[in-house]
Design an enzyme around this catalytic site. Structure first.
Site, short mmCIF file in Angstrom:
data_model
loop_
_atom_site.label_atom_id
_atom_site.label_comp_id
_atom_site.label_asym_id
_atom_site.label_seq_id
_atom_site.Cartn_x
_atom_site.Cartn_y
_atom_site.Cartn_z
N TYR A 80 0.81 -1.22 0.00
CA TYR A 80 0.00 0.00 0.00
C TYR A 80 0.84 1.27 0.00
O TYR A 80 0.51 2.24 -0.65
CB TYR A 80 -0.91 0.02 1.23
CG TYR A 80 -2.16 -0.80 1.11
CD1 TYR A 80 -3.09 -0.53 0.12
CD2 TYR A 80 -2.41 -1.85 1.99
CE1 TYR A 80 -4.25 -1.29 0.00
CE2 TYR A 80 -3.57 -2.60 1.89
CZ TYR A 80 -4.48 -2.32 0.90
OH TYR A 80 -5.63 -3.06 0.78
N THR A 86 -1.31 -5.04 -7.48
CA THR A 86 -1.36 -4.16 -6.32
C THR A 86 -2.09 -4.86 -5.19
O THR A 86 -2.81 -5.83 -5.38
CB THR A 86 -2.14 -2.86 -6.62
OG1 THR A 86 -3.52 -3.19 -6.86
CG2 THR A 86 -1.56 -2.13 -7.80
N ASP A 87 -1.90 -4.32 -3.99
CA ASP A 87 -2.84 -4.64 -2.92
C ASP A 87 -4.16 -3.95 -3.29
O ASP A 87 -4.20 -3.08 -4.16
CB ASP A 87 -2.30 -4.16 -1.58
CG ASP A 87 -2.83 -4.99 -0.42
OD1 ASP A 87 -3.93 -5.57 -0.54
OD2 ASP A 87 -2.16 -5.05 0.63
N TRP A 88 -5.22 -4.33 -2.60
CA TRP A 88 -6.56 -3.92 -3.03
C TRP A 88 -6.79 -2.42 -2.83
O TRP A 88 -6.65 -1.90 -1.73
CB TRP A 88 -7.60 -4.76 -2.29
CG TRP A 88 -7.98 -6.01 -3.03
CD1 TRP A 88 -9.25 -6.46 -3.25
CD2 TRP A 88 -7.12 -6.97 -3.67
NE1 TRP A 88 -9.23 -7.63 -3.99
CE2 TRP A 88 -7.93 -7.96 -4.26
CE3 TRP A 88 -5.74 -7.08 -3.82
CZ2 TRP A 88 -7.42 -9.04 -4.96
CZ3 TRP A 88 -5.22 -8.16 -4.53
CH2 TRP A 88 -6.05 -9.12 -5.09
#
Length: 920
Positions: free
Chosen positions: A674, A705-707
């Site tokens: 993040y 990516t992370d969410w």
């Protein structure tokens, strides 16, 4: 289960074995443990009734059929005489003090209220019992850090009172720590319990693992993967941890035991690698060979005690201080023996690559900047059971400095600060000094401009399918040339959470997220959380694993690989292509809320544990997405708090575990983090994702990516819409958007293409990365309609109960939509699960008409309505309710425009009609 390929009983047995092997025994005065059969025991602490199988958040929310906690295991094993009076008092108290779950994501408290103990109650318990077992529990989780406060890192007043009173009355006491992370341990010397066990969070079989150790079925062999210091302030990172905006990694490479063994041995309560056993082992070096690229040790291990058991053998290196300065000891190899009976012995071989003995020169002080070097001098090796106990067994001497590998400056900080390094003190001791950290001298985006991929001219649809690439009929470049700009912008978007296009309740769909992409024969891949087992928010069941720290404490690569072979089968059964794990960030500081998902403060152990899990899953064609790349070392303001880290610390610590997972575990799916590191959000860090990962390590795969993570333009702020910048750096997939074609996240992909901020060739490169990865996954077989013999065997293992849970109907709502009555089974004990997907507005209402026919007047006929596993309301009719009654329920806001709606009928006899969902 017979001889089925996926046998839940064998899965559970292996997980139970792993949970037991991860238990670390810190204390065992007068050989109290193991307890003899029928020992009279009294259990204290409410966690005995609510075992923490894992932490919370994406790394822990696994729906599982059962959880064996401490009490469940005691009742099943019947090995001790348990004080029923004490149990009854706790059960009565718990009626008025139920478990607090919190309200919403990451809101569960880290601890639960403890029952106050009266002195006379403890004294009465002692009259009836010989041994006291005191259970202390903590959860952990995403989006929230630990704190040096009571009820988090520290014990509560009630817990301290419980320990004091019980240990004062009982001569023999056992403290069981059901926790995700290490906690403050000063109380051990203060209250002096007889035995102390870190049992961690052992998954759904964790209780069995605990009892196996308590009764001696298993001799404890777990070893600490972290240093336990006297106080939280003793960790050098604490002073620079948890800031809102920026954390300077001033401790540099001196994390965990690297710091304590070099500068502060007196601050250590329990050293890295420490753990007691019921038996004893003799370790003898019987061979050592220095080769060009590694040093190999052969060690004879003999069980000299009275119990069978396993031993962990650890090799440490003490490098010469030289010009760079080095930690006093660094783990360079380890292994675990097979099970040895008393007087049995075995010879184990441990190879230590010289690459792991080298140091990285990011300043040029050795004359070889940006190189891994072994400075001249004596490299001394220590062998033993932990970092402190290890004794010297040999050395190699280098007459001149050796350069192992030279790279280029990458990911260097853009601000200087003072970092820790050793200096010579009195009597040969090392003291702490500081030096300036080298700052960035090369613009990584200039490097990007010099290495742009060649654009393939757009051809439009030529009829080629992805299978034609696989079969060698056409090149990947020729295939990708068919994709339009819109296709390229869509393929870099994952859809979720809970996309209706893939296994219900999972984290994301990626690949063929549009009809156009599907038309090219591109598969639709499926991702699911996470490190503690498969998370499916639909309510479908999965197996809950021991947490990452517990698994790493086993130091058993073979065991982890065997366990994750079962995980691989389970993923494949559920049509899930990649598990979003293992999590493998270092335990820089005990405060990180996600340490429970991660393995250790040491990068070698971390990398080897992750590689073992990947190898297990790869046996069945699926994979893991290793995460979080890199420096996800705090949850507080994780989207924005910047890590400022020297290139040396990145190379030797924070990148090393991932490097091992790529090179030894064949990782081909990675998740960035993040937050920003050294000026760039990791999803838009060219040197991290291209120069290091792909050019240096030879990574062939995808980065996601992370969410809902951010990216940034050089020098600019982070923004979730910066997909163009992500693709430019080879973060191939943005996770997630609700609808890839509609671009519901409103990213700047098309704008970046039109303005040439990101070239078409760069979008094509990410598309190729995605397609290459998909061709390795089961999704590629599914898109071709191929069912292998393995898939057929796994399908036969799915139970009728599981099939019912998987029978989920998808209802798309735009304005309002009728629920077909034939979807709803109103028979007794039946449940209907719908995945409701809203188009536009994000709130909705459920309405239906209901009545009861043919039942006695006093009959009670309930239907319970659940939204995402939370009970909305139970509507109960009686036999008198023969006329149609309207029920209207506000379902509130939907997370990501989707929810899982379950209607459960506790009794038969209810009729429904005019069932509908309407947006409000």
């Amino acid at each position: 289960m017979g001889n089925r390929i996926f046998d839940l009983d064998r899965y559970a047995k292996k997980a139970r074995e792993a949970a037991a092997e991860g238990i670390v025994m810190l204390k065992n005065d007068n050989h109290l443990l193991p307890l003899a059969k029928d020992t009279k025991v009294a259990l204290f602490g409410r966690t005995q009734f609510h075992y923490y199988k894992s932490g919370t958040g994406s790394g822990g929310l696994v729906n599982t059929k059962y959880v064996i906690g401490i009490w469940e295991a005691l009742e099943m094993e019947k090995c001790f005489a348990v004080n029923k009076t004490v149990k009854a008092v706790y059960e009565d108290w718990l009626l008025e003090h139920p478990f607090e779950t919190g309200d919403g994501w990451a809101k569960e408290p880290w601890f639960q209220e403890e029952m106050p103990l009266k002195a006379e109650f403890v004294e009465e318990a002692r009259k009836e019992s010989d041994v006291a077992i005191i259970v202390i529990g903590r959860t952990a989780g995403e989006d929230k850090d630990n704190k040096a406060e009571d009820g988090s890192y520290l014990l509560t007043k009630e817990e301290r009172d419980m320990l004091n009173k019980v240990c004062a009355v009982f001569e023999r006491t056992i403290v069981v720590l059901n926790v995700g992370n290490i906690i403050d341990m000063k109380w051990v010397n203060e209250v002096n319990p007889s035995s102390v066990l870190y049992v961690w969070q052992g998954g759904q079989e964790g209780g069995h693992g605990i009892i196996d150790v308590l009764n001696g079925t298993v001799t404890p062999s777990g070893r600490l993967t972290d240093t336990i210091a006297s106080d939280i302030t003793d960790y050098p990172s604490t002073a620079n941890y948890g800031d809102d905006d920026r954390n300077l990694y001033k401790e540099d490479i001196y994390v965990g035991y690297r710091y304590f063994e070099t500068f502060a041995k007196d601050k250590v309560l329990y050293p890295f690698g420490f753990g007691l056993s019921y038996t004893a082992f003799d370790k003898e070096l019987v061979g050592m060979e220095a080769e060009e690229d590694k040093v190999t040790f052969q060690v004879k291990v003999t069980n000299t005690g009275e119990y069978e058991g396993k031993e962990v053998v650890q090799i440490y290196c003490q490098a010469p201080q030289g010009k760079l300065g080095k930690p006093a000891r660094v783990l360079c190899g380890f292994t675990k023996t097979k099970l040895l009976t008393p007087e049995d012995d075995t010879i184990v071989t441990i190879s230590c690559p010289k690459y792991f003995l080298a140091s990285y020169d990011d300043s040029g002080v050795t004359g070889h900047r940006y190189s891994y070097v072994m400075e001249e001098g004596s490299y001394q090796f220590y062998m033993g059971g932990d970092v402190r106990e290890a004794s010297r067994v040999g050395e190699i001497v280098l007459d001149t400095l050796t350069v192992l590998e030279t790279f280029e400056e990458v990911i260097a900080p853009d601000v200087s600060y003072q970092r820790m390094r050793p200096a010579a003190g009195e009597n040969g001791a090392l003291t702490i000094s500081y030096e300036a950290v080298p700052v960035r001298t090369v613009d990584p985006m200039k490097r990007r401009g010099e290495n742009l991929p060649v654009e393939v001219a757009y051809t439009g649809d030529q009829g080629w399918k992805l299978v034609d690439v696989f079969e060698g009929k056409v090149s990947m470049e020729t295939f990708i040339a068919q994709l339009s700009d819109e296709d390229l912008c869509c393929i870099v978007r994952g859809e979720g959470m809970c996309s209706p296009k893939v296994t219900p309740g999972t984290a994301s769909a990626f690949g063929a997220v549009t009809e156009s992409l599907e038309g090219f024969g591109i598969p639709l891949g499926c991702c699911a959380d996470g490190p503690s087992g498969i998370r499916m928010d639909s309510g479908s069941l999965a197996f809950a694993m021991p947490n990452g720290t517990c698994l790493a404490c086993s130091f058993n690569e073979e065991l982890l690989q065997e366990l994750y072979e079962f995980e691989g089968m389970e993923l494949r059964m559920n049509h899930i292509d990649t598990l979003l794990g293992p999590g493998m960030n270092l335990h820089r500081n005990p405060m990180n809320g996600r340490n429970f998902e991660y393995f250790s403060e040491d990068p070698l152990l971390t990398g080897r544990m992750a590689a073992a899990q990947l190898k297990g899953m790869h046996k069945y064609g699926v994979t893991g997405t290793i995460k979080h790349f890199i420096c996800n070392n705090q949850e507080h303001r994780r989207n924005d708090a910047e890590a400022i880290v020297s290139e040396r610390a990145l190379r030797e610590l924070y990148l090393r575990g991932f490097e091992i997972a790529v090179k030894e575990g064949d990782a081909y799916s990675i998740m960035s983090t993040y937050g920003p590191v050294n000026g760039f959000w990791t999803s838009t860090n060219y040197d991290l994702l291209t120069t290091v990962l792909r050019k240096e390590w030879g990574f062939k795969g995808i980065v996601m990516t992370d969410w809902w993570a951010k990216g940034n333009e050089p020098g600019g702020p982070g923004d979730v819409k910066n997909t163009s910048a992500m693709v430019r750096c080879q973060n191939d997939l943005y996770m997630v958007t609700t609808d890839a074609k509609a671009n519901t996240q409103q990213d700047d992909s098309m704008e970046g293409l039109i303005n040439n901020r990101t070239t078409r060739g760069e979008f094509q490169r990410s598309a190729m990365n995605i397609c290459y990865a998909l061709m390795k996954l089961p999704a590629f077989l599914r898109v071709q309609g191929i069912e292998t013999e393995l898939d057929r065997q796994l399908k036969e293992c799915i139970t009728e109960e599981e099939m019912e849970l998987r029978d989920i109907k998808i209802l798309e709502v735009e304005g309002e939509a009728e629920i077909p009555l034939e979807w709803i089974d109103t028979r007794k004990g039946k449940a209907t699960v719908l995945q409701v997907v809203l188009k536009g507005k994000n709130t909705a209402r459920l309405t239906f008409l209901s009545r009861v026919t043919g039942a006695e007047e006093l009959s009670q006929i309930p239907v319970s309505i659940f939204k995402d596993k939370q009970l909305v309301k139970t509507v109960t009719l009686t036999g008198k309710d023969s006329e149609w009654k309207e029920v209207s329920l506000d379902l509130g806001e939907f997370f990501g425009n989707t929810c899982f709606l379950k209607l459960y009928f506790g009794q038969g006899g209810m009729e429904l009609k005019e069932c509908k969902i309407e947006q409000i």
